[in-house]
Design an enzyme around this catalytic site. Structure first.
Site, PDB file in Angstrom:
ATOM      1  N   THR A  36       0.889  -1.159   0.000  1.00 37.61           N
ATOM      2  CA  THR A  36       0.000   0.000   0.000  1.00 37.61           C
ATOM      3  C   THR A  36       0.917   1.196   0.000  1.00 37.61           C
ATOM      4  O   THR A  36       2.077   1.077   0.376  1.00 37.61           O
ATOM      5  CB  THR A  36      -0.894  -0.010   1.276  1.00 37.61           C
ATOM      6  OG1 THR A  36      -1.943  -0.949   1.111  1.00 37.61           O
ATOM      7  CG2 THR A  36      -1.510   1.332   1.583  1.00 37.61           C
ATOM      8  N   ARG A  43     -13.720  -7.583  -2.431  1.00 39.29           N
ATOM      9  CA  ARG A  43     -13.121  -7.368  -1.104  1.00 39.29           C
ATOM     10  C   ARG A  43     -12.626  -5.919  -0.981  1.00 39.29           C
ATOM     11  O   ARG A  43     -12.003  -5.380  -1.877  1.00 39.29           O
ATOM     12  CB  ARG A  43     -11.957  -8.338  -0.923  1.00 39.29           C
ATOM     13  CG  ARG A  43     -11.206  -8.199   0.405  1.00 39.29           C
ATOM     14  CD  ARG A  43      -9.984  -7.321   0.281  1.00 39.29           C
ATOM     15  NE  ARG A  43      -9.193  -7.300   1.523  1.00 39.29           N
ATOM     16  CZ  ARG A  43      -8.184  -6.466   1.741  1.00 39.29           C
ATOM     17  NH1 ARG A  43      -7.830  -5.601   0.811  1.00 39.29           N
ATOM     18  NH2 ARG A  43      -7.523  -6.488   2.883  1.00 39.29           N
ATOM     19  N   GLY A 102     -10.430  -3.307   1.604  1.00 37.43           N
ATOM     20  CA  GLY A 102      -9.518  -3.329   2.743  1.00 37.43           C
ATOM     21  C   GLY A 102      -9.726  -2.149   3.676  1.00 37.43           C
ATOM     22  O   GLY A 102     -10.776  -1.485   3.680  1.00 37.43           O
ATOM     23  N   ASP A 103      -8.704  -1.887   4.479  1.00 33.60           N
ATOM     24  CA  ASP A 103      -8.784  -0.838   5.503  1.00 33.60           C
ATOM     25  C   ASP A 103      -8.531   0.558   4.951  1.00 33.60           C
ATOM     26  O   ASP A 103      -8.916   1.552   5.576  1.00 33.60           O
ATOM     27  CB  ASP A 103      -7.754  -1.113   6.605  1.00 33.60           C
ATOM     28  CG  ASP A 103      -6.333  -1.165   6.045  1.00 33.60           C
ATOM     29  OD1 ASP A 103      -6.139  -1.757   4.958  1.00 33.60           O
ATOM     30  OD2 ASP A 103      -5.424  -0.612   6.683  1.00 33.60           O
ATOM     31  N   THR A 137      -0.593   0.294   6.749  1.00 32.77           N
ATOM     32  CA  THR A 137      -0.369  -0.758   5.755  1.00 32.77           C
ATOM     33  C   THR A 137      -0.246  -2.104   6.458  1.00 32.77           C
ATOM     34  O   THR A 137       0.333  -2.192   7.536  1.00 32.77           O
ATOM     35  CB  THR A 137       0.885  -0.479   4.904  1.00 32.77           C
ATOM     36  OG1 THR A 137       1.154  -1.632   4.095  1.00 32.77           O
ATOM     37  CG2 THR A 137       2.112  -0.185   5.747  1.00 32.77           C
ATOM     38  N   GLY A 160      -5.491  -5.681   5.884  1.00 32.86           N
ATOM     39  CA  GLY A 160      -6.503  -4.668   6.137  1.00 32.86           C
ATOM     40  C   GLY A 160      -7.610  -5.086   7.086  1.00 32.86           C
ATOM     41  O   GLY A 160      -8.100  -4.280   7.878  1.00 32.86           O
TER      42      GLY A 160
HETATM   43  N1  ASP Z   1      -3.849  -2.642   3.875  1.00 31.31           N
HETATM   44  C1  ASP Z   1      -3.947  -3.087   2.516  1.00 31.31           C
HETATM   45  C2  ASP Z   1      -5.229  -3.832   2.345  1.00 31.31           C
HETATM   46  O1  ASP Z   1      -5.570  -4.645   3.184  1.00 31.31           O
HETATM   47  C3  ASP Z   1      -2.808  -3.947   2.076  1.00 31.31           C
HETATM   48  C4  ASP Z   1      -1.446  -3.541   2.563  1.00 31.31           C
HETATM   49  O2  ASP Z   1      -1.255  -2.480   3.113  1.00 31.31           O
HETATM   50  O3  ASP Z   1      -0.506  -4.296   2.380  1.00 31.31           O
HETATM   51  O4  ASP Z   1      -5.873  -3.651   1.358  1.00 31.31           O
END
Ligand code: ASP
Length: 322
Positions: free
Chosen positions: A180, A208, A210-211, A231, A234
């Site tokens: 990310t 899906r 993520g966060d 990061t 998520g």
């Molecule tokens: N946080 C990101 C997600 O879950 C992925 C990452 O930061 O590696 O989409």
């Protein structure tokens, strides 16, 4: 360490995880450091010119989205259907104005799509065709889906799909699974902002989210406390409301940024299996970059001498004049 009230601060990350020394050749490490520094320069130029934290984090994230080494914009990972679904979010610490997009593919810079939601709609989080319409009305540049992919991301997808088909254990390094990009800044008026952008997880189930676009999980900014971009896996940042937990510990518990950010990563995320990290800045210009895995692509620039700092593993930091 805190800074004089007028001293700008910019901090970024390019993803956290297990970043194997074996595959990180010196040339590859140099390329990551160069990418981090170019993005820091892009954002710091805005701040040094008296610009707003909000504009600085957007400029920083756009530079990282343009760089195919990082999992955002060009270079985004693939879903299990070999498509791209990108999430991005932007938050202004002055008034908690915020905008985010989820699961989009089209705008060259997903962070500008998040900005369009913030500035052109009464909403905070959009996806689907409606989000695309907002982006088109805003005049954003669009790219074909193929433009976002790279050979390396396709190879990672094929390897993962083959592994799943064979039932073998997942031995990939985290850096092969996800990533990310994100930035936080404090401008010379003391205002904070945060921006985050991602392709999500390699071979994620289509749909899906993520966060990153979930405010209080992967992205947060409030001048009264801090700006955060996270990061890692998520789902775990959402389940712990990680970014807002840091805000709450500072606001109600009187914890310092460093204390709150480190405890959230080590005591809240780690026990439920969460590997990852975040970058943060507070209103006094304090900086925190905690992570509980082997590495996090990261960098910052702060202070009157504006030295660029970049690192991948815990050490060493590389320094260079801005
Ligand atoms: N946080 C990101 C997600 O879950 C992925 C990452 O930061 O590696 O989409």
């Amino acid at each position: 360490m805190s800074e004089a009230p007028t001293s700008p601060v910019l901090v970024l990350h390019g993803g956290a995880g297990t970043i194997p020394h074996a595959t990180l050749t010196p040339a590859r490490a140099d390329a990551y450091h160069a990418g981090i520094r170019a993005a820091l320069r892009a954002g710091y130029a805005v701040l040094a010119d008296g610009g707003a934290a909000l504009d600085a984090v957007v400029a920083t994230v756009m530079a990282l989205e343009d760089n195919p080494l990082f999992n955002a914009g060009r270079g985004a990972v693939y879903t299990s259907d070999a498509t791209h679904e990108m999430d991005a979010a932007l938050m202004d610490g002055r008034d908690r104005r915020a905008g985010a997009v989820a699961g989009i593919c089209g705008p060259k810079h997903p962070i500008l799509a998040a900005r369009a939601v913030m500035e052109r709609t009464p909403h905070v989080l959009m996806g689907g065709e409606g989000a695309m319409r907002v982006c088109r009305d805003a005049g954003l540049e669009f790219m074909d889906p193929a433009w976002f992919g790279t050979e390396a991301r396709l190879a990672a997808l094929k390897t993962e799909l083959a592994r799943r088909a064979s039932g073998a254990a997942d031995t990939r390094s985290d850096a092969d699974k996800h990533g990310t990009v994100g930035a936080v800044a404090r401008d010379c008026r003391g205002h904070l902002a945060a921006a985050t952008s991602t392709g999500g997880l390699t071979a994620k189930t289509p749909g899906r989210i993520g966060d990153t676009p979930v405010f209080g999980a992967g992205t947060w900014a409030d001048d009264a406390t801090c700006a955060i971009s996270a990061t890692g896996q998520g789902e775990l940042f959402i389940r712990t409301a990680a970014a807002h937990e840091i805000d709450a510990r500072m606001r109600w518990g009187g914890q310092s940024l460093e204390h709150a950010a480190t405890e959230v990563i080590e005591k809240l995320l780690a026990p439920i299996g969460g590997d990852g990290g975040l970058v943060a800045v507070d209103a006094q210009g304090n900086v925190a970059l905690p992570f509980n895995c082997a590495g996090m692509y990261r960098g910052y620039v702060r202070g009157a001498d504006a030295i660029l700092m970049s690192a991948i593993h815990r050490e060493p930091w590389r320094t260079e004049a801005a």
